[in-house]
Design a protein around this motif. Structure first.
Motif, PDB file in Angstrom:
ATOM      1  N   GLY A  19       0.782  -1.233   0.000  1.00 39.40           N
ATOM      2  CA  GLY A  19       0.000   0.000   0.000  1.00 39.40           C
ATOM      3  C   GLY A  19       0.807   1.273   0.000  1.00 39.40           C
ATOM      4  O   GLY A  19       0.232   2.359   0.038  1.00 39.40           O
ATOM      5  N   GLU A  20       2.139   1.171  -0.070  1.00 36.90           N
ATOM      6  CA  GLU A  20       2.970   2.372  -0.067  1.00 36.90           C
ATOM      7  C   GLU A  20       3.242   2.850  -1.490  1.00 36.90           C
ATOM      8  O   GLU A  20       3.249   2.067  -2.438  1.00 36.90           O
ATOM      9  CB  GLU A  20       4.298   2.099   0.651  1.00 36.90           C
ATOM     10  N   LYS A  21       3.458   4.140  -1.612  1.00 32.02           N
ATOM     11  CA  LYS A  21       3.920   4.710  -2.877  1.00 32.02           C
ATOM     12  C   LYS A  21       5.432   4.530  -2.938  1.00 32.02           C
ATOM     13  O   LYS A  21       6.137   4.895  -2.000  1.00 32.02           O
ATOM     14  CB  LYS A  21       3.564   6.191  -2.974  1.00 32.02           C
ATOM     15  N   VAL A  22       5.920   3.982  -4.059  1.00 32.91           N
ATOM     16  CA  VAL A  22       7.342   3.680  -4.165  1.00 32.91           C
ATOM     17  C   VAL A  22       7.894   4.126  -5.509  1.00 32.91           C
ATOM     18  O   VAL A  22       7.154   4.286  -6.483  1.00 32.91           O
ATOM     19  CB  VAL A  22       7.625   2.164  -3.982  1.00 32.91           C
ATOM     20  N   LEU A  23       9.200   4.319  -5.529  1.00 33.87           N
ATOM     21  CA  LEU A  23       9.939   4.509  -6.769  1.00 33.87           C
ATOM     22  C   LEU A  23      10.652   3.197  -7.046  1.00 33.87           C
ATOM     23  O   LEU A  23      11.406   2.704  -6.203  1.00 33.87           O
ATOM     24  CB  LEU A  23      10.959   5.649  -6.625  1.00 33.87           C
ATOM     25  N   VAL A  24      10.387   2.602  -8.192  1.00 30.12           N
ATOM     26  CA  VAL A  24      10.986   1.313  -8.537  1.00 30.12           C
ATOM     27  C   VAL A  24      11.849   1.470  -9.780  1.00 30.12           C
ATOM     28  O   VAL A  24      11.461   2.134 -10.745  1.00 30.12           O
ATOM     29  CB  VAL A  24       9.899   0.228  -8.748  1.00 30.12           C
ATOM     30  N   ARG A  25      13.048   0.885  -9.720  1.00 29.58           N
ATOM     31  CA  ARG A  25      13.947   0.895 -10.873  1.00 29.58           C
ATOM     32  C   ARG A  25      13.889  -0.482 -11.542  1.00 29.58           C
ATOM     33  O   ARG A  25      14.088  -1.509 -10.890  1.00 29.58           O
ATOM     34  CB  ARG A  25      15.375   1.213 -10.442  1.00 29.58           C
ATOM     35  N   ILE A  26      13.611  -0.488 -12.825  1.00 34.37           N
ATOM     36  CA  ILE A  26      13.505  -1.752 -13.547  1.00 34.37           C
ATOM     37  C   ILE A  26      14.906  -2.257 -13.861  1.00 34.37           C
ATOM     38  O   ILE A  26      15.695  -1.591 -14.530  1.00 34.37           O
ATOM     39  CB  ILE A  26      12.686  -1.572 -14.842  1.00 34.37           C
ATOM     40  N   ALA A  27      15.197  -3.453 -13.353  1.00 33.68           N
ATOM     41  CA  ALA A  27      16.530  -4.034 -13.530  1.00 33.68           C
ATOM     42  C   ALA A  27      16.572  -5.049 -14.647  1.00 33.68           C
ATOM     43  O   ALA A  27      17.643  -5.346 -15.184  1.00 33.68           O
ATOM     44  CB  ALA A  27      16.981  -4.696 -12.224  1.00 33.68           C
ATOM     45  N   GLU A  28      15.413  -5.593 -15.015  1.00 35.15           N
ATOM     46  CA  GLU A  28      15.401  -6.673 -16.003  1.00 35.15           C
ATOM     47  C   GLU A  28      14.138  -6.583 -16.844  1.00 35.15           C
ATOM     48  O   GLU A  28      13.019  -6.635 -16.320  1.00 35.15           O
ATOM     49  CB  GLU A  28      15.465  -8.024 -15.277  1.00 35.15           C
ATOM     50  N   PHE A  29      14.301  -6.406 -18.133  1.00 38.21           N
ATOM     51  CA  PHE A  29      13.177  -6.413 -19.063  1.00 38.21           C
ATOM     52  C   PHE A  29      13.116  -7.774 -19.742  1.00 38.21           C
ATOM     53  O   PHE A  29      14.163  -8.322 -20.123  1.00 38.21           O
ATOM     54  CB  PHE A  29      13.328  -5.323 -20.127  1.00 38.21           C
ATOM     55  N   PRO A  30      11.925  -8.342 -19.926  1.00 40.30           N
ATOM     56  CA  PRO A  30      11.819  -9.632 -20.621  1.00 40.30           C
ATOM     57  C   PRO A  30      12.422  -9.563 -22.012  1.00 40.30           C
ATOM     58  O   PRO A  30      12.233  -8.567 -22.724  1.00 40.30           O
ATOM     59  CB  PRO A  30      10.308  -9.871 -20.674  1.00 40.30           C
ATOM     60  N   GLU A  31      13.132 -10.613 -22.382  1.00 39.20           N
ATOM     61  CA  GLU A  31      13.805 -10.623 -23.688  1.00 39.20           C
ATOM     62  C   GLU A  31      12.808 -10.800 -24.821  1.00 39.20           C
ATOM     63  O   GLU A  31      12.821 -10.092 -25.802  1.00 39.20           O
ATOM     64  CB  GLU A  31      14.851 -11.748 -23.734  1.00 39.20           C
ATOM     65  N   GLY A  32      11.945 -11.788 -24.697  1.00 39.32           N
ATOM     66  CA  GLY A  32      10.998 -12.059 -25.770  1.00 39.32           C
ATOM     67  C   GLY A  32       9.607 -11.624 -25.383  1.00 39.32           C
ATOM     68  O   GLY A  32       9.412 -10.715 -24.593  1.00 39.32           O
ATOM     69  N   ASP A  33       8.618 -12.326 -25.938  1.00 38.28           N
ATOM     70  CA  ASP A  33       7.223 -12.034 -25.624  1.00 38.28           C
ATOM     71  C   ASP A  33       6.626 -13.227 -24.902  1.00 38.28           C
ATOM     72  O   ASP A  33       5.591 -13.752 -25.265  1.00 38.28           O
ATOM     73  CB  ASP A  33       6.447 -11.729 -26.909  1.00 38.28           C
ATOM     74  N   ALA A  34       7.319 -13.663 -23.858  1.00 39.19           N
ATOM     75  CA  ALA A  34       6.904 -14.849 -23.129  1.00 39.19           C
ATOM     76  C   ALA A  34       5.811 -14.549 -22.107  1.00 39.19           C
ATOM     77  O   ALA A  34       5.418 -15.419 -21.347  1.00 39.19           O
ATOM     78  CB  ALA A  34       8.111 -15.466 -22.426  1.00 39.19           C
ATOM     79  N   GLY A  35       5.331 -13.324 -22.057  1.00 41.73           N
ATOM     80  CA  GLY A  35       4.289 -12.967 -21.118  1.00 41.73           C
ATOM     81  C   GLY A  35       4.798 -12.571 -19.756  1.00 41.73           C
ATOM     82  O   GLY A  35       4.011 -12.364 -18.839  1.00 41.73           O
ATOM     83  N   GLN A  36       6.095 -12.488 -19.579  1.00 42.66           N
ATOM     84  CA  GLN A  36       6.644 -12.104 -18.293  1.00 42.66           C
ATOM     85  C   GLN A  36       6.563 -10.592 -18.102  1.00 42.66           C
ATOM     86  O   GLN A  36       6.389  -9.843 -19.050  1.00 42.66           O
ATOM     87  CB  GLN A  36       8.093 -12.568 -18.177  1.00 42.66           C
ATOM     88  N   LEU A  37       6.717 -10.196 -16.842  1.00 51.31           N
ATOM     89  CA  LEU A  37       6.724  -8.781 -16.502  1.00 51.31           C
ATOM     90  C   LEU A  37       8.151  -8.317 -16.266  1.00 51.31           C
ATOM     91  O   LEU A  37       9.020  -9.117 -15.898  1.00 51.31           O
ATOM     92  CB  LEU A  37       5.919  -8.537 -15.231  1.00 51.31           C
ATOM     93  N   PRO A  38       8.421  -7.025 -16.427  1.00 49.83           N
ATOM     94  CA  PRO A  38       9.728  -6.493 -16.028  1.00 49.83           C
ATOM     95  C   PRO A  38       9.947  -6.718 -14.528  1.00 49.83           C
ATOM     96  O   PRO A  38       9.002  -6.682 -13.745  1.00 49.83           O
ATOM     97  CB  PRO A  38       9.621  -5.001 -16.352  1.00 49.83           C
ATOM     98  N   VAL A  39      11.182  -6.926 -14.157  1.00 49.61           N
ATOM     99  CA  VAL A  39      11.541  -7.149 -12.760  1.00 49.61           C
ATOM    100  C   VAL A  39      12.241  -5.900 -12.247  1.00 49.61           C
ATOM    101  O   VAL A  39      13.150  -5.368 -12.901  1.00 49.61           O
ATOM    102  CB  VAL A  39      12.461  -8.377 -12.608  1.00 49.61           C
ATOM    103  N   GLY A  40      11.825  -5.432 -11.072  1.00 47.40           N
ATOM    104  CA  GLY A  40      12.380  -4.184 -10.565  1.00 47.40           C
ATOM    105  C   GLY A  40      12.817  -4.268  -9.120  1.00 47.40           C
ATOM    106  O   GLY A  40      12.628  -5.279  -8.428  1.00 47.40           O
ATOM    107  N   GLN A  41      13.400  -3.168  -8.668  1.00 45.77           N
ATOM    108  CA  GLN A  41      13.868  -3.032  -7.295  1.00 45.77           C
ATOM    109  C   GLN A  41      13.371  -1.710  -6.739  1.00 45.77           C
ATOM    110  O   GLN A  41      13.489  -0.666  -7.394  1.00 45.77           O
ATOM    111  CB  GLN A  41      15.399  -3.086  -7.240  1.00 45.77           C
ATOM    112  N   VAL A  42      12.808  -1.747  -5.533  1.00 46.75           N
ATOM    113  CA  VAL A  42      12.324  -0.521  -4.903  1.00 46.75           C
ATOM    114  C   VAL A  42      13.527   0.334  -4.510  1.00 46.75           C
ATOM    115  O   VAL A  42      14.409  -0.103  -3.773  1.00 46.75           O
ATOM    116  CB  VAL A  42      11.465  -0.838  -3.667  1.00 46.75           C
ATOM    117  N   VAL A  43      13.560   1.554  -5.017  1.00 43.92           N
ATOM    118  CA  VAL A  43      14.644   2.487  -4.729  1.00 43.92           C
ATOM    119  C   VAL A  43      14.318   3.344  -3.516  1.00 43.92           C
ATOM    120  O   VAL A  43      15.178   3.634  -2.682  1.00 43.92           O
ATOM    121  CB  VAL A  43      14.914   3.394  -5.947  1.00 43.92           C
ATOM    122  N   ARG A  44      13.040   3.725  -3.410  1.00 39.06           N
ATOM    123  CA  ARG A  44      12.647   4.620  -2.327  1.00 39.06           C
ATOM    124  C   ARG A  44      11.159   4.442  -2.055  1.00 39.06           C
ATOM    125  O   ARG A  44      10.365   4.291  -2.987  1.00 39.06           O
ATOM    126  CB  ARG A  44      12.925   6.073  -2.736  1.00 39.06           C
TER     127      ARG A  44
END
Length: 845
Positions: free
Chosen positions: A269-294
């Motif tokens: 429920g918190e508002k966060v700033l997330v940095r995306i560290a990994e974008f899916p290579e193909g179109d496998a239906g995956q989501l980008p993976v990120g890390q909360v920065v703040r």
């Protein structure tokens, strides 16, 4: 004969089921219901969506679905989200439960349960946020409908071969598609979000063209060449120890998956700033993976939301340590040697006029009578570039920020406080270094002479606008005569501007009265009086004359390089559309003579003053105009009717003014022409940062408007129709300029359709017309801080029996209509007109 009830809504035609025996109607099995969820892991389905997918036609089949949903929920295979929305509880478990043992896949890592999710599955509880599935995939037929389920048949595989490849920049238009702007294509290329490869606004991409649709080229992204900012702001939703971030920006079309180890202490429920560290290579239906920065704190709270807005638009939270240290090291004392090389104005009457709560006074006016009877009026501007020199950390930071940003409850300054509110602020009773434009004028506003150079001043008085206005209106007090004289001259200068063709359209500026916690206690429209206009006229004079001076230093090309503020003439097609719009309100705009265009626009501006459509007409007029930008090309300023115009008067809060100061000083000292390319690049950067700042300011205003109306749910207001879409009409409350939406489906008494060509909604039965500028009574229905949206409903004074009957008929009609798609919660705000851009304020002209 019974008289027809004109107040009742028309009965929606019920879909006719094909004649068949009850025994011939196939029952709906639990396996069939579950298969819909299993084949679409992560996607949310409502009862109605399931009914459409499964071809339900009878009451018995509907009851089957209800029973199966309850059973699947009880067994833990489905999760009930809200109302009648369900989703698969665990994609991997469901797959394992229904596949043969030989076909089950091992979990490759801790994120495997979510690896098979569609992009739409990234939002575990869509309805909690009141939004649609994350990615709005287009239908095969090319129609983009809200809440569309997607194609009933499998999508054709993407064709990687063939088609011309070009490179361009992404400009997101909606959450369904983006445009790619490329010098290699005459037209912008449309790319649907499911073919963007998670590219975001501003990213550079390589795409393959694949024909056209509706006369516009269409393409697919094959590679994201450069990601400009792989960060986003949103609300964190936790589920089973992992998180998903739903972006605040409605044009971001995907959620971000955050593993437990990347949460950085953030909570549900918190508002966060997330940095995306990994974008899916193909179109496998995956989501980008990120890390909360703040983490900014609990969503909906003032600090969390304002800080989230700052992060969303990439605004800085603090100055780097080296910048602060550098500003603190600048000495307060002004060396005598510096004073001696400047023109001394300390003995001349000088004062500042600013908002009552201002701290950064970057302009002052001086006045003295000359022996020939004329008046010398000096426009004195803080000499920021004396303190901020090229190569300094202060300079680099100011160049990057490019502008101060004025949010509702705070200022994000371009320069540290020691400079903006201290060294460079023209505070009263202190010697201050300035860069001045000094003019010799008579009482009729005729200009005889101009002088530009470095000066030193000593302000005698700090006025708030209200204090100066009192003197203009006749208060006998200190400096009344000087202020009244300067106001009279300013009025003459203004009249001359309009005679030359200046445009008088101005939008109303919304201001808030806040308590100590930042909660809005009141919303009001800032009133511009003569004191504001007087200061503005002298600033305009200085900006114009500085630009003219540099332009005329050399009488042939290439001219001396200078920073200009330009405003191009409006596009003919947009102007014609605006004229048609104004005509709907009974206002005629003659566009046959381009030389009289400003006169026509000014006449229209005068006609609408005090009328319900005033703000709508004036806002749309400004939007019809081209946007003012910074450039080295002296193209002139259409809106102000100036052949040459610069920004010279606000170097504390605008970097282009600092550039103008340096260039002017260089040329005054006899310097040679400056290379144009680096200056032009800085102009482009400043224009972009100014646009970003304006968007952030509007977002903060919208948030505070929503917060203000949260305590007024159920209150009735008078408003004006300010926008129309197929799904709703936007209404702006007259007294506070808060704007919300009335869903078309909820307009009482009839079913309404959008007549795009005539800017209106038309009732199917009654033929009632609702159009731009109509005055309506609305009730505040809801105010959603998380989405920054406001929902209204129209005041309905009909008997309760009539309203209840209509509500029942609407519900029945919605369920029976073939192809019905449920309206969104908050209906269509995503593509709405949200915050309306206003005209340029004093700090932006």
């Amino acid at each position: 004969m019974k008289e027809k009830d004109e107040s009742a809504a028309p009965r929606a035609p019920r879909a006719k089921a094909a004649r068949r025996n009850d025994a011939a109607v196939a029952s709906i099995s639990k396996d069939l219901v579950f298969r819909v969820f299993r084949d679409n892991p992560g996607k949310v389905f409502s009862y109605r969506q399931l009914s459409r997918r499964l071809g339900v036609t009878t009451k018995e089949q509907r009851e089957d679905i209800f029973e199966h949903l309850k059973s699947l929920k009880k067994s833990g295979l489905l999760t009930l989200l809200q109302n009648d929305d369900y989703r698969l509880t665990d994609a991997a478990a469901a797959q394992a439960a229904t596949e043969p043992a030989s076909g089950r896949k091992t979990r490759r890592n801790e994120r495997e349960p979510f690896a098979g999710m569609s992009r739409g599955g990234g939002r575990p509880v869509e309805t909690e946020f009141g939004q649609d599935p994350v990615v709005h995939r287009r239908r095969e037929a090319g129609f983009d409908f809200p809440d569309a389920d997607g194609p009933a048949t499998p999508r054709r595989p993407r064709q990687e071969g063939g088609g011309e490849t070009i490179t361009g920049t992404v400009a997101l238009a909606t959450d369904k598609y983006a445009f790619v702007i490329s010098e290699e294509s005459e037209q912008d290329v449309r790319v649907f979000t499911d073919r963007l490869k998670f590219a975001m606004h501003g990213d550079t991409v390589r795409l393959r063209l694949r024909g056209s649709r509706d006369g516009r080229p269409v393409g697919d992204v094959v590679e994201v060449v450069n990601r400009v900012r792989p960060e986003l702001v949103g609300r964190l939703h936790m589920q089973g120890g992992i998180g998903f971030v739903k972006p605040d920006n409605r044009k971001i079309y995907f959620d971000v998956f955050v593993p437990f180890e990347n949460l950085n202490g953030a909570n549900h429920g918190e508002k966060v700033l997330v940095r995306i560290a990994e974008f899916p290579e193909g179109d496998a239906g995956q989501l980008p993976v990120g890390q909360v920065v703040r983490s900014f704190g609990k969503a909906g709270e003032n600090e969390a939301e304002i800080n989230a807005i700052m992060a969303e638009f990439g605004l800085p939270f603090e100055f780097p340590a080296e910048v602060e240290e550098e500003s603190e090291s600048i000495p307060l004392e002004i060396p005598q040697s510096e004073i001696e090389r400047r023109r001394d104005f300390r003995h001349i009457t000088t004062f500042t006029i600013d908002p009552v709560d201002a701290k950064d006074f970057d302009d002052a006016l001086s006045i003295q009578k000359l022996e020939n009877g004329h008046w010398e009026i000096g426009v004195h501007i803080a000499d920021v570039t004396h303190y901020v020199q090229p190569g300094m950390a202060l300079e680099k930071e100011a160049r990057y920020r490019a502008t101060s940003v004025y949010l509702v409850d705070r200022v994000i300054p371009m320069l540290p406080e020691r400079l903006s509110n201290g060294l460079c602020s023209l505070r009263p009773h202190e010697d201050k270094l300035t860069f001045s434009a000094v003019f010799e004028l008579d009482e009729k506003g005729k200009l005889y002479n101009s002088w530009f150079g470095k000066t030193i001043i000593h302000s005698d008085r700090r006025f708030a606008y209200e204090e100066a206005q009192e003197r203009i209106e006749g208060l006998e007090a200190d400096y009344t005569a000087e202020i009244q004289l300067m106001n009279d001259i300013a009025k003459k200068l203004c009249a001359a501007r309009f005679k030359q063709g200046a445009i008088s359209f101005e939008t109303q500026e919304v201001k808030f009265k806040l308590d100590e916690q930042g909660k809005p206690l009141g919303v009001y429209v800032k009133e511009r009086k003569d004191a504001h206009k007087m200061i503005e006229e002298f600033m305009l004079l200085a900006n114009r004359k500085v630009a003219e001076f540099v332009f005329k230093l050399k009488n042939r090309k290439p001219r001396f390089t200078m920073v200009y503020r330009v405003h191009d003439a409006p596009d003919e097609e947009r102007l014609a559309n605006f004229a048609l719009f104004a005509q709907k309100f009974g206002h005629q705009l003659d566009l046959s003579n381009p030389k009289k265009l400003s006169t026509e626009l000014n006449d229209l501006s005068s006609e609408v003053v005090g009328r319900p459509e005033q703000n709508v007409i004036q806002t749309l007029a400004i939007r019809t105009m081209a946007k003012a930008t910074y450039t080295t090309d002296p193209r002139g300023h259409f809106g102000l009717a100036f052949e040459h115009y610069s920004h010279f008067t606000s170097p504390i809060r605008r970097y282009p003014d600092m550039m103008a100061h340096r260039l002017l000083e260089h040329y005054l000292e006899g310097g040679k022409n400056v290379e144009v390319e680096p200056i032009e690049e800085e102009c482009k950067h400043s224009s972009e940062r100014e646009k970003l700042a304006a968007n952030a300011e509007r977002a903060s205003i919208k948030y505070k408007q929503v917060e203000f109306l949260q305590d007024r749910i159920g209150d009735t207001f008078t408003g004006v129709v300010s926008g129309l879409t197929e799904w709703g009409l936007y209404v702006e409350i007259e007294e506070n300029k808060c704007e919300g939406m009335v869903r078309v489906a909820d307009i009482p008494g009839d079913f309404f359709e959008l007549d795009k060509n005539n800017y209106r909604l038309v009732g199917q039965r009654s033929k009632r017309i609702i159009q731009f500028g109509d005055e309506l009574q609305v009730v505040v229905k809801s105010a959603n801080l998380l989405d920054r949206t406001i929902d209204f409903e129209l005041v309905d004074n009909r008997p309760d029996a009539v309203k209840n009957r209509e509500r029942e008929e609407r519900d029945a009609g919605r369920e029976s209509r073939r192809g019905y798609r449920p309206e969104r919660s908050g209906g269509g705000h995503k593509g709405g007109k949200g915050g309306r851009p206003g005209g340029e304020s004093k700090r932006r002209r």
